[in-house]
Design an enzyme around this catalytic site. Structure first.
Site, mmCIF file in Angstrom:
data_model
loop_
_atom_site.group_PDB
_atom_site.id
_atom_site.type_symbol
_atom_site.label_atom_id
_atom_site.label_comp_id
_atom_site.label_asym_id
_atom_site.label_seq_id
_atom_site.Cartn_x
_atom_site.Cartn_y
_atom_site.Cartn_z
ATOM 1 C CD GLU A 162 72.875 6.644 36.206
ATOM 2 O OE1 GLU A 162 71.643 6.794 36.224
ATOM 3 O OE2 GLU A 162 73.456 5.737 36.817
ATOM 4 C CG ASN A 210 73.237 4.835 40.156
ATOM 5 O OD1 ASN A 210 72.124 4.515 39.715
ATOM 6 N ND2 ASN A 210 74.206 5.240 39.367
ATOM 7 C CB THR A 239 69.583 -0.565 30.396
ATOM 8 O OG1 THR A 239 70.090 -1.842 30.669
ATOM 9 C CG2 THR A 239 68.766 -0.114 31.573
ATOM 10 C CE LYS A 295 65.391 6.811 30.506
ATOM 11 N NZ LYS A 295 65.963 5.864 31.559
ATOM 12 C CB SER A 311 66.055 10.280 48.290
ATOM 13 O OG SER A 311 67.438 10.205 47.995
ATOM 14 C CB THR A 369 65.064 8.631 34.368
ATOM 15 O OG1 THR A 369 66.017 7.891 33.591
ATOM 16 C CG2 THR A 369 63.677 8.101 34.064
#
Length: 465
Positions: free
Chosen positions: A337, A460, A250, A239, A465, A213
């Site tokens: 991230e 985030n 997670t 992932k 979007s 993702t």
């Protein structure tokens, strides 16, 4: 007024030309300033309209590893358009008859439909004589979707069962992506036939890419060892990048081995290694609705079956399994991230392992600690703060704090040999070790985390979007 007009009339042509040039120069300067402002606004508008490409993490491995083929496991990946058109977003795995399955899942009270379905199936007595399958989609988590969530799971797993000729109870599914959006199951079922036709024992790398993702690189790990009478291979893909915290970290993880091992024993081997691997990492302290780890043992190795946890083959298998699981877990942190620093937090001297874990996670999850690391600031006072807020037993005057091999604080005060320059230089490394000894007992725990940069906010703030 008359005097002014009279003065202008007496100006020479040269003076009039000079005055006009001066006015023209001012007008050009004003025009240039206005144009620059408009250009800056246009660039800002374009930047806001076009989402920046997610760059590969600077902590990423140099290459995807060579994964050994696991006899009895075949992989396929494809594009179903779950969220984005033309993007590889579905993987299918076919597992041969004789395969044992074990699993670990999120403890979230808002678990996704696929997680609940997998847990229910693994609670049943396994008929290993039947084949099995795993299907995974990215782009949509199928979480918090009411009864429609289970209906979507049934449609997808039913489609796989029909295409591969295995019982639905032996088809396990996972979904990752946006929470609260209905899963377009029909888009997945529409490509199951093509996936089934393209199953390949060497397709694990493509499957790893299909489940990404916000990941910036696919994650894989492998290990092999000599069992009793033959080689046993273990390979895994995963992932995970954000929403990373224990219970169980997670992420989606799929580990495959050709070892011969019964389901109950396989589950025990997996569960015993969770706390030291996937429950020992954190990126942002948030636990997902969709965490899942499925371990499949096809039983196709020529090595003798593993039947006793105390045996040498079982110990060797456990060591290799731990190696693969920890490798994948650490890759997730390295792909956190916006991460630029990989951080190991070592806590020793606690009254118990549980207390050590509390302290380690308090440090690893602290936004103040993580932003200081991102800024390469050797602010060990923030580590002191995190220890104090952890809830674990601690004594100021017995506490020792290290960055790498450097002692920064001890005996309730800054260490006599503390050197700010050396500490600051250490913080420029991309792999950091923060050590805390509580001086109270034998409890210990190591966890892994990353820094917190503005890139995390960028990713985030507009995730949907």
């Amino acid at each position: 007024m008359a005097k002014t007009d009279d003065k202008k009339s007496r100006l020479s042509d040269a003076e009039k030309l000079k005055a006009l040039k001066k006015k023209l120069k001012k007008l050009k300067a004003a025009l240039k300033e206005t144009a620059a402002g408009l250009e800056a606004r246009a660039e800002a508008a374009v930047a806001a309209a076009v989402k920046p490409k997610n760059p590969v993490s600077p902590l990423a491995p140099a290459r995807f590893p060579d994964l050994p083929v696991i006899e009895g496991a075949e992989f396929a990946s494809g594009a179903a358009g779950v969220k984005y058109q033309g993007r590889t977003d579905v993987m299918l795995v076919r597992l041969a008859p004789g395969t044992a399955i074990a699993g670990a899942f999120t403890k979230s009270s808002t678990r996704a439909a696929s997680v609940l379905d997998c847990q229910a199936k693994l609670a049943l007595k396994q008929d290993t004589a039947q084949g099995a399958a795993i299907i995974v989609n990215s782009g949509n988590a199928n979480a918090f979707t009411g009864k429609n969530g289970q209906e979507a799971v049934d449609a997808v797993t039913g489609g796989v069962a029909k295409a591969l000729g295995v019982p639905r109870e032996r088809v396990f599914s996972s979904s990752t992506g946006v929470i609260g959006e209905p899963l377009p199951a029909e888009r997945i079922t529409a490509v199951i036939g093509d996936l089934a036709a393209n199953l390949d024992a060497a397709g694990a790398a493509g499957a790893a890419r299909a489940i990404m993702t916000t990941d910036t690189f696919p994650k894989g790990a492998a290990a092999s060892f000599e069992g009793d009478g033959g080689t046993i291979n273990i390979t895994g893909i995963a992932k995970g990048s954000g929403m990373i915290a224990p219970d169980m970290a997670t992420m989606l993880v799929y580990v495959f081995t050709d070892a011969q091992i019964a389901p109950a024993l396989l589950q025990r081997m997996l569960s015993a290694r969770m706390d030291q691997t996937f429950n020992a990492i954190t990126v942002d302290s948030d636990t997902s609705t969709s965490d899942a780890l499925i371990l499949a043992a096809t039983g196709k190795s020529k090595a003798a079956p593993i039947t006793d946890l105390r045996s040498a083959p079982a110990r060797a298998f456990g060591k290799a399994l731990s190696q693969v699981m920890l490798d994948l877990a650490q890759q997730v942190v390295k792909d956190g991230e916006g991460a630029t620093k990989f951080v190991e937090v070592q806590v020793t001297g606690a009254t118990s392992d549980a207390d050590a874990h509390r302290v380690a996670m308090a440090i690893a999850n602290s936004p103040l600690v993580k932003t200081a690391i991102a800024g390469e600031d050797a602010n060990w006072g923030r580590v002191v703060m995190a220890v104090g807020k952890s809830g674990a037993e601690a004594d100021r005057d017995r506490l020792t704090i290290r960055f790498g091999d450097m002692v920064l604080a001890e005996n309730g005060w800054r260490a006599p040999g503390y050197d700010e320059g050396q500490a600051s230089a250490y913080m420029k490394r991309d792999h950091l070790v923060i050590g805390v000894d509580l001086g109270l007992g034998r409890g210990r725990r190591t966890v892994w985390t990353c820094d917190l940069t503005h890139r995390y906010i960028d990713i985030n703030a507009d995730y949907r979007s």
